[in-house]
Design a protein around this motif. Structure first.
Motif, short mmCIF file in Angstrom:
data_model
loop_
_atom_site.label_atom_id
_atom_site.label_comp_id
_atom_site.label_asym_id
_atom_site.label_seq_id
_atom_site.Cartn_x
_atom_site.Cartn_y
_atom_site.Cartn_z
N ARG A 1 -30.41 -12.07 40.69
CA ARG A 1 -29.88 -11.02 41.57
C ARG A 1 -30.83 -9.84 41.66
NH1 ARG A 1 -23.76 -11.74 39.42
NH2 ARG A 1 -23.25 -13.52 40.76
N ASP B 1 -24.71 -17.21 41.36
CA ASP B 1 -23.29 -17.55 41.23
C ASP B 1 -23.11 -18.90 40.53
OD1 ASP B 1 -22.65 -15.19 42.57
OD2 ASP B 1 -22.35 -16.20 44.51
N ASP C 1 -30.39 -17.38 28.30
CA ASP C 1 -29.16 -16.59 28.27
C ASP C 1 -28.62 -16.46 29.69
OD1 ASP C 1 -27.36 -14.53 26.81
OD2 ASP C 1 -28.15 -13.45 28.56
N ARG C 2 -27.38 -16.87 29.89
CA ARG C 2 -26.80 -16.92 31.23
C ARG C 2 -26.79 -15.55 31.91
NH1 ARG C 2 -21.08 -19.23 31.24
NH2 ARG C 2 -22.24 -20.91 30.28
N GLU C 3 -26.40 -14.50 31.19
CA GLU C 3 -26.35 -13.17 31.79
C GLU C 3 -27.74 -12.70 32.22
OE1 GLU C 3 -24.25 -10.33 29.41
OE2 GLU C 3 -22.56 -11.68 29.12
N PHE C 4 -28.75 -12.99 31.41
CA PHE C 4 -30.12 -12.64 31.76
C PHE C 4 -30.55 -13.34 33.05
CE2 PHE C 4 -34.54 -14.21 31.52
CZ PHE C 4 -35.20 -13.01 31.71
N VAL D 1 -28.68 -14.59 35.46
CA VAL D 1 -27.93 -14.06 36.61
C VAL D 1 -28.51 -12.72 37.05
CG1 VAL D 1 -25.67 -13.16 37.33
CG2 VAL D 1 -25.82 -15.33 36.08
N ARG D 2 -28.82 -11.84 36.11
CA ARG D 2 -29.41 -10.54 36.48
C ARG D 2 -30.76 -10.72 37.17
NH1 ARG D 2 -27.95 -9.17 31.29
NH2 ARG D 2 -30.12 -9.16 30.66
N GLU E 1 -23.92 -18.40 36.90
CA GLU E 1 -22.84 -17.61 36.30
C GLU E 1 -21.60 -18.47 36.02
OE1 GLU E 1 -21.46 -13.10 36.91
OE2 GLU E 1 -21.24 -14.34 38.70
N GLU F 1 -31.66 -7.65 39.45
CA GLU F 1 -31.06 -6.46 38.86
C GLU F 1 -31.75 -6.04 37.56
OE1 GLU F 1 -27.04 -7.77 38.38
OE2 GLU F 1 -26.53 -7.37 40.47
#
Length: 88
Positions: free
Chosen positions: A85, A22, A76-79, A81-82, A25, A87
């Motif tokens: 988590r 979080d 990369d922020r999305e990477f 975060v995944r 993100e 994911e």
């Protein structure tokens, strides 16, 4: 591309990694992420070193590595975060 390492964690560590996701993100910088690793560990009654180790296992499949907060902030922020988590 190399497959990312599989890693399983206890419930407390998993919740701490989710909270750290979080923070990433939300777009915080490296030093803020670094500080949050310590704070999140304490909030979940974890040794901060154990939370750092969890992060290293997720990204490097090892128990140690570079200063984790600034490293994660550069990816990369999305990477990130995944991965935090668990994911992908």
């Amino acid at each position: 591309m190399t497959d990312l390492p599989d890693a399983e964690f206890d419930d407390d560590t998993g919740r701490a990694l989710d909270e750290l996701a979080d923070v990433v993100e939300a777009g915080h910088g490296g030093e803020a992420i670094q500080s949050e690793i310590f704070e999140t560990a304490r909030e979940h009654d974890l040794d901060p070193g154990d939370l750092f180790t969890a992060g290293y296992r997720l990204f490097f499949d090892t128990d140690q590595g570079p200063k984790l907060g600034p490293f994660l902030a550069e990816l990369d922020r999305e990477f990130v975060v995944r991965r935090l988590r668990r994911e992908g």
